[in-house]
Enzyme design. Structure first.
Site, mmCIF file in Angstrom:
data_model
loop_
_atom_site.group_PDB
_atom_site.id
_atom_site.type_symbol
_atom_site.label_atom_id
_atom_site.label_comp_id
_atom_site.label_asym_id
_atom_site.label_seq_id
_atom_site.Cartn_x
_atom_site.Cartn_y
_atom_site.Cartn_z
ATOM 1 N N TYR A 97 -12.449 -1.723 -3.959
ATOM 2 C CA TYR A 97 -12.934 -1.928 -2.582
ATOM 3 C C TYR A 97 -14.465 -1.901 -2.499
ATOM 4 C CZ TYR A 97 -8.601 -1.939 0.244
ATOM 5 O OH TYR A 97 -7.412 -2.262 0.861
ATOM 6 N N GLU A 99 -9.854 -10.251 -7.688
ATOM 7 C CA GLU A 99 -8.831 -9.214 -7.515
ATOM 8 C C GLU A 99 -7.671 -9.384 -8.496
ATOM 9 O OE1 GLU A 99 -9.819 -8.488 -2.762
ATOM 10 O OE2 GLU A 99 -7.831 -9.211 -3.336
ATOM 11 N N HIS A 109 -2.251 -5.342 1.545
ATOM 12 C CA HIS A 109 -3.571 -5.950 1.318
ATOM 13 C C HIS A 109 -3.355 -7.393 0.913
ATOM 14 C CE1 HIS A 109 -7.580 -6.731 -0.361
ATOM 15 N NE2 HIS A 109 -6.924 -7.340 -1.334
ATOM 16 N N LYS A 158 0.822 -1.212 0.000
ATOM 17 C CA LYS A 158 0.000 0.000 0.000
ATOM 18 C C LYS A 158 0.864 1.274 0.000
ATOM 19 C CE LYS A 158 -4.106 -1.977 2.311
ATOM 20 N NZ LYS A 158 -5.029 -1.793 3.456
ATOM 21 N N ASN A 200 -1.938 0.253 6.944
ATOM 22 C CA ASN A 200 -1.452 -1.033 7.450
ATOM 23 C C ASN A 200 -0.602 -1.796 6.439
ATOM 24 O OD1 ASN A 200 -3.496 -1.806 5.769
ATOM 25 N ND2 ASN A 200 -4.755 -2.761 7.343
HETATM 26 N N1 UDP Z 1 -9.953 -0.203 7.378
HETATM 27 C C1 UDP Z 1 -10.024 1.041 8.001
HETATM 28 N N2 UDP Z 1 -10.790 1.158 9.135
HETATM 29 C C2 UDP Z 1 -11.467 0.116 9.672
HETATM 30 C C3 UDP Z 1 -11.392 -1.128 9.034
HETATM 31 C C4 UDP Z 1 -10.626 -1.260 7.892
HETATM 32 O O1 UDP Z 1 -9.409 1.987 7.549
HETATM 33 O O2 UDP Z 1 -12.128 0.288 10.700
HETATM 34 C C5 UDP Z 1 -9.146 -0.342 6.156
HETATM 35 C C6 UDP Z 1 -7.864 -1.109 6.419
HETATM 36 O O3 UDP Z 1 -6.814 -0.446 5.744
HETATM 37 C C7 UDP Z 1 -8.128 -2.452 5.812
HETATM 38 C C8 UDP Z 1 -9.098 -2.129 4.681
HETATM 39 O O4 UDP Z 1 -9.871 -1.062 5.178
HETATM 40 O O5 UDP Z 1 -6.923 -3.062 5.364
HETATM 41 C C9 UDP Z 1 -10.006 -3.249 4.281
HETATM 42 O O6 UDP Z 1 -10.657 -3.732 5.434
HETATM 43 P P1 UDP Z 1 -10.776 -5.297 5.716
HETATM 44 O O7 UDP Z 1 -11.728 -5.481 6.834
HETATM 45 O O8 UDP Z 1 -11.047 -6.014 4.441
HETATM 46 O O9 UDP Z 1 -9.306 -5.672 6.266
HETATM 47 P P2 UDP Z 1 -8.131 -6.531 5.615
HETATM 48 O O10 UDP Z 1 -8.763 -7.595 4.772
HETATM 49 O O11 UDP Z 1 -7.290 -5.578 4.805
HETATM 50 O O12 UDP Z 1 -7.376 -7.082 6.789
HETATM 51 MG MG MG Z 2 -10.202 -7.488 3.290
#
Ligand code: UDP
Ligand code: MG
Length: 136
Positions: free
Chosen positions: A52, A129, A118, A12, A115
């Site tokens: 997304y 994807e 992805h 990212k 974070n």
């Molecule tokens: N995210 C965020 N706030 C939240 C939850 C998720 O900004 O409260 C962002 C975070 O960067 C995450 C992305 O949205 O990686 C997609 O969320 P997901 O629940 O799919 O998490 P991931 O699969 O990336 O662990």
């Molecule tokens: Mg996810």
């Protein structure tokens, strides 16, 4: 039984900005992931919204899409036995504060939104994807 899978990984913008691309790729290679396709690109806001789309009803959706399109990203197709789950484990929890030692998000993640990586969360989404980025 062998279960070779492909999953989509993204380094990212926060990690690309900090020049972590090679370090993170090395972590994948050391865990026996093959990087079978990759490119560095910058998404438009609209493209990030499409990527997304599963999160479109979430309160963080707009910020998330603005962030993902805020700078260059490195998109990779990773191949390994059980790659989807193996990558999710190596990435660690969504919130770096909750991520276990040895995970990429624990090591590099700044916050729940920044974070660093992805990873696809299911066979179905991995296919969607990978096609999103690599289907001509
Ligand atoms: N995210 C965020 N706030 C939240 C939850 C998720 O900004 O409260 C962002 C975070 O960067 C995450 C992305 O949205 O990686 C997609 O969320 P997901 O629940 O799919 O998490 P991931 O699969 O990336 O662990
Ligand atoms: Mg996810």
């Amino acid at each position: 039984m062998s279960n070779l899978e492909q999953t989509l990984s993204i380094i990212k913008p926060d990690a690309v900005k900090r020049n972590l691309e090679n370090e993170i790729k090395e972590i994948f290679r050391n865990k026996d992931f093959n990087i079978v396709n990759e490119k560095k690109i910058q998404l438009s806001k609209l493209e990030a919204e499409e990527f997304y789309k599963v999160h479109e009803t979430k309160p963080f959706y707009d910020d998330l899409c603005a962030y993902l399109s805020s700078g260059p990203i490195v998109v990779m197709v990773l191949e390994k036995e059980n790659a989807i789950v193996a990558n999710r484990e190596l990435m660690g929890a969504t919130n770096p504060k909750d991520a276990k030692d040895g995970t990429i998000r624990k090591k590099y993640g700044i916050s729940i939104d920044k974070n660093s990586v992805h990873g696809s969360d299911s066979i179905e989404n991995a296919k969607i994807e990978i096609d999103f980025f690599f289907k001509n």
